[in-house]
Design a protein around this motif. Structure first.
Motif, short mmCIF file in Angstrom:
data_model
loop_
_atom_site.label_atom_id
_atom_site.label_comp_id
_atom_site.label_asym_id
_atom_site.label_seq_id
_atom_site.Cartn_x
_atom_site.Cartn_y
_atom_site.Cartn_z
N MET A 173 0.83 -1.20 0.00
CA MET A 173 0.00 0.00 0.00
C MET A 173 0.87 1.26 0.00
SD MET A 173 -2.63 1.38 2.95
CE MET A 173 -3.56 -0.14 2.95
N PRO A 174 0.64 2.16 -0.96
CA PRO A 174 1.32 3.46 -0.88
C PRO A 174 0.64 4.35 0.17
CG PRO A 174 -0.03 3.34 -2.86
CD PRO A 174 -0.15 2.02 -2.18
N VAL A 175 1.45 5.02 0.95
CA VAL A 175 0.98 5.96 1.95
C VAL A 175 1.49 7.35 1.58
CG1 VAL A 175 1.00 6.62 4.39
CG2 VAL A 175 0.96 4.19 3.75
N MET A 176 0.56 8.29 1.42
CA MET A 176 0.96 9.66 1.13
C MET A 176 1.50 10.31 2.39
SD MET A 176 -1.35 12.94 -0.09
CE MET A 176 -1.96 12.15 -1.58
N VAL A 177 2.65 10.97 2.25
CA VAL A 177 3.30 11.66 3.36
C VAL A 177 3.31 13.14 3.03
CG1 VAL A 177 5.37 11.80 4.77
CG2 VAL A 177 4.79 9.64 3.63
N ARG A 178 2.78 13.96 3.92
CA ARG A 178 2.76 15.39 3.66
C ARG A 178 2.92 16.17 4.95
NH1 ARG A 178 -3.00 17.20 1.40
NH2 ARG A 178 -3.93 17.76 3.40
N VAL A 179 3.21 17.44 4.82
CA VAL A 179 3.37 18.32 5.97
C VAL A 179 2.27 19.37 5.92
CG1 VAL A 179 4.84 20.11 6.98
CG2 VAL A 179 5.83 17.95 6.26
N VAL A 180 1.64 19.62 7.09
CA VAL A 180 0.51 20.55 7.15
C VAL A 180 0.76 21.63 8.18
CG1 VAL A 180 -1.14 18.82 6.36
CG2 VAL A 180 -0.71 19.07 8.81
N ASP A 181 0.01 22.72 8.06
CA ASP A 181 0.10 23.80 9.05
C ASP A 181 -0.87 23.55 10.19
OD1 ASP A 181 -2.41 24.49 8.08
OD2 ASP A 181 -1.82 26.44 7.29
N LYS A 182 -1.03 24.52 11.05
CA LYS A 182 -1.86 24.31 12.24
C LYS A 182 -3.34 24.12 11.91
CE LYS A 182 -2.18 29.33 13.00
NZ LYS A 182 -1.83 30.44 13.92
N LYS A 183 -3.76 24.51 10.70
CA LYS A 183 -5.13 24.31 10.28
C LYS A 183 -5.30 23.03 9.46
CE LYS A 183 -6.57 29.17 10.25
NZ LYS A 183 -7.18 30.27 9.43
N VAL A 203 14.44 6.86 4.98
CA VAL A 203 14.27 8.31 4.99
C VAL A 203 13.98 8.78 3.57
CG1 VAL A 203 15.76 8.71 7.00
CG2 VAL A 203 16.75 8.73 4.69
N ARG A 204 13.25 9.89 3.48
CA ARG A 204 13.01 10.51 2.17
C ARG A 204 12.63 11.97 2.39
NH1 ARG A 204 14.20 8.42 -2.94
NH2 ARG A 204 13.04 9.58 -4.52
N ARG A 205 13.16 12.81 1.55
CA ARG A 205 12.83 14.23 1.62
C ARG A 205 11.54 14.51 0.87
NH1 ARG A 205 15.68 18.15 3.53
NH2 ARG A 205 17.55 16.84 3.62
N LEU A 206 10.71 15.39 1.41
CA LEU A 206 9.51 15.82 0.70
C LEU A 206 9.90 16.59 -0.55
CD1 LEU A 206 7.39 17.23 3.68
CD2 LEU A 206 7.12 15.01 2.58
N HIS A 207 9.13 16.43 -1.59
CA HIS A 207 9.29 17.22 -2.81
C HIS A 207 8.01 18.00 -3.02
CE1 HIS A 207 10.54 18.48 -6.74
NE2 HIS A 207 9.58 17.83 -7.36
N HIS A 208 8.12 19.32 -2.92
CA HIS A 208 6.93 20.19 -3.00
C HIS A 208 5.82 19.67 -2.09
CE1 HIS A 208 8.69 22.72 -6.01
NE2 HIS A 208 8.86 21.72 -6.85
N GLY A 209 6.20 19.35 -0.87
CA GLY A 209 5.23 19.02 0.16
C GLY A 209 4.82 17.58 0.28
N LEU A 210 5.28 16.70 -0.67
CA LEU A 210 4.78 15.33 -0.68
C LEU A 210 5.90 14.30 -0.78
CD1 LEU A 210 1.81 15.67 -3.23
CD2 LEU A 210 1.66 15.72 -0.73
N ALA A 211 5.66 13.14 -0.22
CA ALA A 211 6.49 11.96 -0.41
C ALA A 211 5.58 10.74 -0.31
CB ALA A 211 7.62 11.89 0.61
#
Length: 816
Positions: A708-718, A757-765
């Motif tokens: 299963m692919p899992v989307m990894v992203r970074v979000v703000d407080k909202k 480990v993996r770096r986000l690219h434009h917010g996603l990995a």
């Protein structure tokens, strides 16, 4: 004397019948055992020893006397243990000195070995080793005997090992030398045994592999039949007469729809084709929106006992190409809205789990795609099964353009394996061959097309041409449907010159885009996502679709490509290591083109804004190009409540504004028939505060293969995605699963796909998690990054039908 001869013959036949009958009495149903576990792998070649002297030379040339790593007694205890499918290139570092077309990764040679035992009860069965795909060329030994050489990285090998195996406590040894220096493509091909392997045990009287042809054919409006062809083989002790072949058709509810039988005989070591017809009235039709499948169960019986059984999926549908009005499915016009794709995926290379095929097909269906071109090679059989079940039409493509016997055999294999799939609508015999406008090319296609039609007359043959279309002799004259690669300017002229020929685009667009990138910077190998960049042979998505959609005689298109892939990093070279052509990146994350095709190909309301609205403070007041993509009648665009503009939607080019940047909310509203139908917006986010993990599905099957692919992203407080985040994410998997790969879709990234480990690219990995074998419970994925709140998700692992494997043998139990 004649009486004695008659008595002798009678006794002999009786004994044969008794022996054969006894064989059938003890023959269990066919067993299909996975051979994927317990392999030993060595990266690099193992040189064969230099042999000198008469006796040594004499001995080494005999059956069973292979030397070096092909010798059953070779000590492989120091080799690495691997399970299949396996792509060793995905583990290699990027190297500027390697071939850019293959993704700047070293390929080379590799060896695999596998040992196994057979129960004495298997003696007398027909035993077949099946290798679904090895990249690229391979030599296979069994017990020191060369049993096969494979000359294509995309074709399967079916090897009869019945006379060569040992039983009881004796060990059998398979050795495979893989030559991945050989290249068949100008794209990333990986290396190794990258598809599944199987050991199939059958009765001596059995149906050969791919031996059932059961493709429904319509006879009248409501009356259909399935002309069932069953190829039988007999490896027993003597001829088998009065062999009954039964075929039964079941619907989705396991209800019998039709049945029939035929009697035949099969001579010893011969193949016999038994034919019968199943009559069906008013079946449930298969279509891209309703992919309804039936099952044909074929049984072989001899002397009152069943000796074999094969289940074959099929679908009732008609296909037709028209010279003036394009393609028809079930007598309804259907524009082919297709993509071309190679076979690698982020994190796993070409060793793609079946569940990722399902993921990729779903992503294509999300944009409204109804067709897929296998570029430029036969796909995995599991991929076609997904296309059957989800409703995606397929152009099935041959790899190597050659009409000599070995390559005709490869073409025959492709058609025999795939001809039952309702998803397959076209056979493509080549892609962009230099001889396409010459007599030699014409003669080769003429023969290849004839070979296809010996095995399947229900689908047309095409060839993907990028030149030679107007030569006096060219391959289009030997094909049923002319395929056009990047020949937009030739559509009308060819149609006028050849009004009786059916036509389709077989490859088009080749537009460059990088996800989340909105400024082109050649010094950094960066490309914008506004559909502005393309090579001299290609064009933009918008121009290409207009050309296709406005020509009813064109069956449709196959966009290059649905997904990015490794290798062929045009328009750049190092440090770019992957392509930039995809509608989606290598993880399946959408680029701008994804939303364009949704607006082109879907009927429900689509409204999307590009780009994001997170720009540096020094960009305040500077104009940002804003594209609003929609299938509405009219759109309005506003910034922080102030109207920027409104416009009638251009259904091909969409609408753009240059908007002075100011942080806040950029909002679009779509109108249909004067009424608001849909609205969307992009916000300037605050600082990133936490990681978010989004699994593709709710659970994993505990069979050791479901991934299963899992989307990894970074979000703000909202909870809003921060689109310019580039944090390094660290992963940890606990419980009943493992991390098998990571990616982020960045064509310029040199990070390892096999890492934690993996770096986000434009917010996603993306992180790909796979279940463990024969487990239930949970698998937990943890994600951490400095300065961010970590995230965890727990995925249920559900009980699955256990997969039957050939038992492993550890090196410590094998005496050399």
């Amino acid at each position: 004397m004649k009486l004695l001869q008659f008595v002798f013959l009678f006794v002999f036949i009786s004994l044969c019948t008794a022996v054969f009958g006894q064989e059938q009495a003890i023959m269990p149903k066919r067993e299909v055992l996975s051979f994927d576990k317990g392999w030993k792998f060595h990266l690099g070649d193992v040189p064969f020893p230099v042999i000198k002297g008469h006796n040594a030379t004499y001995t080494s040339t005999k059956a069973g006397r292979a030397t070096g790593a092909a010798d059953p007694a070779y000590d492989d205890s120091g080799w690495r243990c691997v399970d299949l499918p396996h792509d060793w290139v995905i583990e290699m570092p990027f190297d500027q000195d390697e071939n850019l077309s293959q993704g700047y990764k070293k390929r080379g040679y590799g060896w695999y070995r596998r040992q196994f035992k057979l129960d004495p009860a298997d003696r007398g069965k027909a035993l077949e080793l099946q290798l679904d795909g090895i990249a690229t060329h391979a030599t296979i030994w069994l017990n020191g005997i060369v049993i096969h050489r494979n000359w294509c990285g995309y074709t399967s090998s079916y090897i009869d090992i019945t006379p060569l195996v040992k039983y009881g406590g004796q060990v059998n040894t398979i050795a495979i030398r893989v030559d991945a220096v050989a290249q068949e493509g100008w794209w990333y091909e990986g290396a190794g045994i990258y598809r599944h392997t199987w050991l199939v045990k059958r009765s001596p009287l059995h149906i050969i592999t791919d031996g059932v042809y059961a493709n429904p054919v319509r006879r009248t409006n409501q009356q259909w039949e399935i002309p069932v062809e069953v190829t039988l083989q007999n490896s027993g002790k003597c001829a088998a007469s009065n062999v009954i072949v039964e075929a039964t058709l079941y619907n989705k509810n396991a209800e019998i729809v039709a049945c029939g039988e035929v009697c035949t005989q099969v001579q010893l070591f011969h193949e016999t084709v038994a034919t019968l017809n199943l009559q069906v009235t008013d079946p449930h039709l298969w279509s891209v929106d309703d992919p309804y499948l039936y099952t044909v169960v074929t049984q072989v019986k001899h002397e009152g006992k069943q000796t074999d059984e094969v289940k074959t999926k099929c679908g009732f549908r008609t296909i037709r190409f028209d010279k003036d009005t394009g393609f028809y499915l079930n007598d309804q016009p259907l524009k082919l809205k297709g993509t071309c794709n190679h076979i690698d995926h982020a994190g796993v290379g070409v060793a793609v789990p079946e569940s990722l095929w399902e993921f990729r097909v779903r992503k294509l269906k999300e944009i409204g795609s109804n067709a897929y071109r296998c570029a430029h090679n036969p796909p995995a059989r599991e991929f076609l099964e997904v296309c059957d079940s989800l409703g995606l039409l397929v152009m099935d493509e041959n790899r190597l353009f050659n009409s000599s016997p070995e390559y005709m055999r490869q073409l025959q294999w492709l058609v025999r394996r795939d001809r039952n799939h309702p998803s397959v609508i076209l056979w493509s015999v080549f892609n962009e061959e230099p001889m396409q406008g010459e007599e030699i090319g014409y003669e080769m296609v003429r023969r290849m097309s004839a070979e296809v039609k010996k095995l399947d007359v229900t689908r047309p043959v095409t060839a993907a041409m990028n030149d030679g279309l107007f030569s006096s002799i060219n391959v289009s004259q030997a094909a049923d449907v002319t395929g056009f690669n990047y020949q937009t300017k030739s559509y009308d002229a060819f149609h006028e010159a050849n009004p009786e020929m059916c036509m389709t685009s077989s490859e088009d667009v080749s537009c460059f885009m990088q996800r989340g990138q909105y400024l082109t910077d050649k010094s950094k190998n960066l490309i914008d996502s506004y559909d502005t960049q393309h090579p001299e042979w290609g064009t933009t998505h918008r121009k290409s679709w207009r050309a296709i959609n406005e020509r009813p005689y064109l069956a449709g298109c196959f966009v290059w490509t649905g997904f990015d892939y490794r290798g062929e990093p045009a328009p750049y070279q190092w440090p770019t290591v992957s392509s930039n052509f995809g509608i989606m990146d290598a993880c399946g994350f959408p680029k701008t083109a994804y939303y364009m095709y949704q607006a082109y190909w879907l009927e429900h309301p689509i409204l999307h804004i590009e780009p994001h609205w997170n720009w540096p403070t020094d960009s305040i007041g500077k104009e940002i190009k804003v594209m609003v993509i929609s299938n509405m009648d009219k759109v309005k665009l506003s910034l922080n409540g102030r109207l920027i503009g409104e416009a009638t939607v251009d259904k091909y080019d969409f609408n753009t504004w240059n908007v002075p940047y100011k942080p806040g909310r950029l909002e679009a509203i779509g109108y249909k028939n004067g009424r608001e139908v849909i609205r969307t917006w992009v916000d300037t986010t605050s600082e990133p505060v936490s990681i978010q993990l989004i699994p593709d599905r709710k659970s994993l099957a505990g069979d050791g293969q479901d991934a299963m692919p899992v989307m990894v992203r970074v979000v703000d407080k909202k909870g809003r995605l921060v689109p310019n985040a580039s944090h390094l994410i660290e992963f940890e998997v606990l419980g009943e699963g493992e991390l098998i790969g990571v990616g982020n879709g960045n064509p310029n990234s040199h990070e390892s796909d096999k890492a934690t480990v993996r770096r986000l690219h434009h917010g996603l990995a993306q992180a790909i998690v796979q279940s463990q074998e024969n487990t239930t419970g949970y698998v937990t994925l943890h994600a951490r990054s400095k300065g961010l709140k970590p995230a965890s998700i727990t995925i249920p692992v559900t009980r699955a039908t256990p997969i039957s494997f050939v038992p492993e043998i550890s090196s410590s139990t094998v005496h050399h």
